[in-house]
Design a protein around this motif. Sequence first.
Motif, PDB file in Angstrom:
ATOM      1  N   VAL A 526       0.148   7.722   3.237  1.00 47.31           N
ATOM      2  CA  VAL A 526       0.667   7.483   1.890  1.00 47.31           C
ATOM      3  C   VAL A 526       1.942   6.660   1.983  1.00 47.31           C
ATOM      4  O   VAL A 526       2.887   7.025   2.693  1.00 47.31           O
ATOM      5  N   ASN A 527       1.986   5.545   1.248  1.00 48.38           N
ATOM      6  CA  ASN A 527       3.203   4.738   1.177  1.00 48.38           C
ATOM      7  C   ASN A 527       4.100   5.149   0.021  1.00 48.38           C
ATOM      8  O   ASN A 527       5.321   5.200   0.152  1.00 48.38           O
ATOM      9  N   ALA A 528       3.509   5.418  -1.146  1.00 47.97           N
ATOM     10  CA  ALA A 528       4.285   5.820  -2.317  1.00 47.97           C
ATOM     11  C   ALA A 528       3.346   6.498  -3.312  1.00 47.97           C
ATOM     12  O   ALA A 528       2.125   6.252  -3.299  1.00 47.97           O
ATOM     13  N   THR A 539      -0.411   4.756  -3.473  1.00 49.03           N
ATOM     14  CA  THR A 539      -0.595   3.539  -2.686  1.00 49.03           C
ATOM     15  C   THR A 539      -0.580   3.934  -1.217  1.00 49.03           C
ATOM     16  O   THR A 539       0.222   4.774  -0.794  1.00 49.03           O
ATOM     17  N   THR A 540      -1.456   3.308  -0.415  1.00 51.31           N
ATOM     18  CA  THR A 540      -1.657   3.774   0.953  1.00 51.31           C
ATOM     19  C   THR A 540      -1.460   2.660   1.971  1.00 51.31           C
ATOM     20  O   THR A 540      -1.324   1.485   1.626  1.00 51.31           O
ATOM     21  N   SER A 541      -1.483   3.068   3.234  1.00 54.88           N
ATOM     22  CA  SER A 541      -1.298   2.119   4.330  1.00 54.88           C
ATOM     23  C   SER A 541      -2.461   1.151   4.446  1.00 54.88           C
ATOM     24  O   SER A 541      -2.340   0.109   5.083  1.00 54.88           O
ATOM     25  N   THR A 567       5.950  -0.011  -3.075  1.00 53.60           N
ATOM     26  CA  THR A 567       6.164   1.176  -3.896  1.00 53.60           C
ATOM     27  C   THR A 567       5.350   1.052  -5.172  1.00 53.60           C
ATOM     28  O   THR A 567       4.648   0.044  -5.386  1.00 53.60           O
ATOM     29  N   CYS A 568       5.455   2.049  -6.030  1.00 53.85           N
ATOM     30  CA  CYS A 568       4.722   2.030  -7.292  1.00 53.85           C
ATOM     31  C   CYS A 568       5.452   2.894  -8.315  1.00 53.85           C
ATOM     32  O   CYS A 568       6.314   3.706  -7.968  1.00 53.85           O
ATOM     33  N   ALA A 569       5.085   2.711  -9.587  1.00 54.94           N
ATOM     34  CA  ALA A 569       5.619   3.509 -10.688  1.00 54.94           C
ATOM     35  C   ALA A 569       4.546   3.574 -11.761  1.00 54.94           C
ATOM     36  O   ALA A 569       3.642   2.720 -11.803  1.00 54.94           O
TER      37      ALA A 569
END
Length: 849
Positions: A526-528, A539-541, A567-569
């Motif tokens: 998991v990135n964010a 969002t993932t690797s 990242t994400c929102a």
Amino acid sequence: MAAQQKLRGRQAHTPGPTFLSYTPNGRKLITVGLDNPIRVFSSGSDAEPVNIDDCMDSNTAIVATNTFFVSGSEDGTVYKYSLETNSQDTLLTRCSAVRDLALSPDGNWVAVASDDLVVKVVNTQDMNRVLYLRDQPKAAKHVAFDHSGTYLAVSCTDGRIYIYSLSSEEPELVKTVDGMIKSLEPDSEASSKVLWHPDGRAFATPTATRDIQVMSRSDWQRQRAFKTGHTGDISAAAWSPNGAFLATTAADQKLCLWDTKTQALIKTYEDVRATILALVWHPTENILSYTTSDGELYIHTNFVPTEHTKLLENALQSAPFIHDPLDETSGNAQRKLVNGAKNTLVMREAREGTPDSVDDILGLDAMSDIEGDDFVVDDDGAGYADVVNGLGKRTNGHLDSISGTSKRRAYGSHSFQPQIHESFQPGSTPWQGNRRYLCLNLTGFVWTVSQETHHTVTVEFYDREAHRDFHFTDPFLYDKACLNDNGTLFSSQPSGKSPAMIYYRPHETWTTRTDWRTQLPVGESVNAVALSESYVVVTTSANYVRVFTLFGVPFRVYRQKSSPTVTCAAWRDYVLTIGNGPVGGDGTCRLLYTIENVKRDEVCQSEDVVALTPGAQLQSVFFSDNGDPHIYDSRGVLLTLLHWRTPSQARWVPLLDTRLLSRLASGTKQESYWPVAVAQNKFHCIILKGADKNPYFPRSILSEFEFQIPVSGPPSGKGEGDDGEVEREQSDQQRIEEVFVRSSVMHALQSDTISVTRATPSQRHALAALEGNVNKSLLQLLALECLAGEEHGMKALEIVGLLRDDGSGKILGMAEKVADRYHMDVLREKIRELAERRLVGLDVDDELE
């Protein structure tokens, strides 16, 4: 050997043991000794110190905050003194002869080592609140808080170190370290004090063999050691503020400077004429101050030699580990190199915004070709091995200068390696000691504590009437979280054979089953994560964007175009993702963002550029309470995205540059701002004092700032007449111009929202109020131009053309009255003609022509 700096000691106190402390901001230096006065020196000033005479004799310890300090004496009294009034404030406690004091990072607690068997930890605001540490069998010689305030190390005269956890109401002994320090008498000049490294993951102590031994806090294993070679017992030692250097001194009257990373001796100062009993680094300057057994104070400027000062300016450095005990713990690990074959990010903050040269980048690649993707052997001590800062990222300390050469650069092929922006979770902080924030926003905050084999997670809310706080044991080691009024979202990284996991816990449901978990495919991390009122976003690797409903139904899976993901929102049905894009001229990847409505499967903005301040890093991204995207960068600039719902029409507009806040105008205040949210048209943040980069525990109070768009610089004061009057007029005009631009931006945001939603009466009222603010500011600017005279008539008419009229002619009528008041007859006629043209439907451009 080069000539050493000749130092002249100041006789701070009568001959005898003397001790000192800096205030955290570095502005004051306080000394205590055998005589009655306590002396307060002003940093950088040769003026005589302030004497505080109403004190005890034979003071043996001193610790300070920016507003007060605490001293202890041989008669067993511990007093608090005010730095604002330079007077004695409160008697905190009494005990046997005081040997050492330690102050918690927040200044709320002071630990007292005395000849008593019990160590007292006293609240500095309420002396009746006292914690007692009773597990050591003999008297304590030293005490030391770690940098999170969670642990207190007690160096006992029996030759053992007792580590207490203060995270609960009752102190808990978590570790006894034997065979590391020497058994000393309480009044011995030799030291056995624990020195917590600034990165919070290790500590060091003087040993019986006169070395400095480093120990990891997470697994209590011995790490690197500094073979000091002192011929006498070590009497004092201190890490530099960023942990890059260690200073040691001993009864042999030698003062030594060491490189933390290599444990190499940099320089020895042999002009000390007495035993140094205490030494402290200035918090921000290249200065080491120390006091001796003769009552003298030395302020050693330019202590680190010029050829090594670059390390002193770097970001927080890593403790010297033989092996990093957290490397195999998901969520705690120092991040591996991710450029070149692994895409390393060289943090701009560690370089103070200076981009790497092409030669530097090529040098990095050449070394990676020889040693492998992410491993460099420092076999000749030249410093080629990884330099890792406190955020777990590689700095550029290992690179040669532009004109320098490298033996290793002669091998391998040179190829260009871009610098990518590393992924991050908005609202989270790095580990500080054994705890960190996973999420902090206006709903509440989520924080976790590492218990070595597991974590403990706490979720707290600001509105406890709406939601109840909760706490649970976390065996999955969650490292990311999101919190809103609907629920809490967590994610963990893959560990061993266990894949990454997503866990959502709603606050309230009308069914029995309340929460859900799902695992990601093997090999995907998991990135964010993001959480809205409608969806869970991950969002993932693998550069996938995975969207789930609030109760775990997989809704969409697609691959993000820009990669690697950053990242994400999320807000309602909208998802904003950010990733690395094309490489710019400075070798850094440009960030690209995409906004889409996942419910309608519509893309609002596709792979547009995130407009950052030059040389800055993206620090946070979030939606406001009105649903508009905002970003905050490492230079302290807050921006919003205007017209983001219309494809190809979005633009980033600055709402606030915190470097221009009036509270910083004097230049004496050093602080930065950690972004939390934008709500009610205000910027909510946590104020960080000094060199702090992240909030720490206990939780800081939220502050808020009004928007202030950077329209112009300060008044120049140039012009005819009284300069003060001219400056005031310029200031008034700039203030009104800023109101006009800001009101226009807020009006555009509100207008966009109303155009795509079913507007409520309050939203329409807010839009009308913003339009009124625009017109009001323009009328005020018109009045200023009219006051300046007829020569400003063209600009005045231009301002009139900017007025927003609803077709009734009321606003232009008000402009006509302003012109009439200042006897601007020609302008009044022009305004009347303008009003007539508008009545027949001519464009504004035609009107002005």
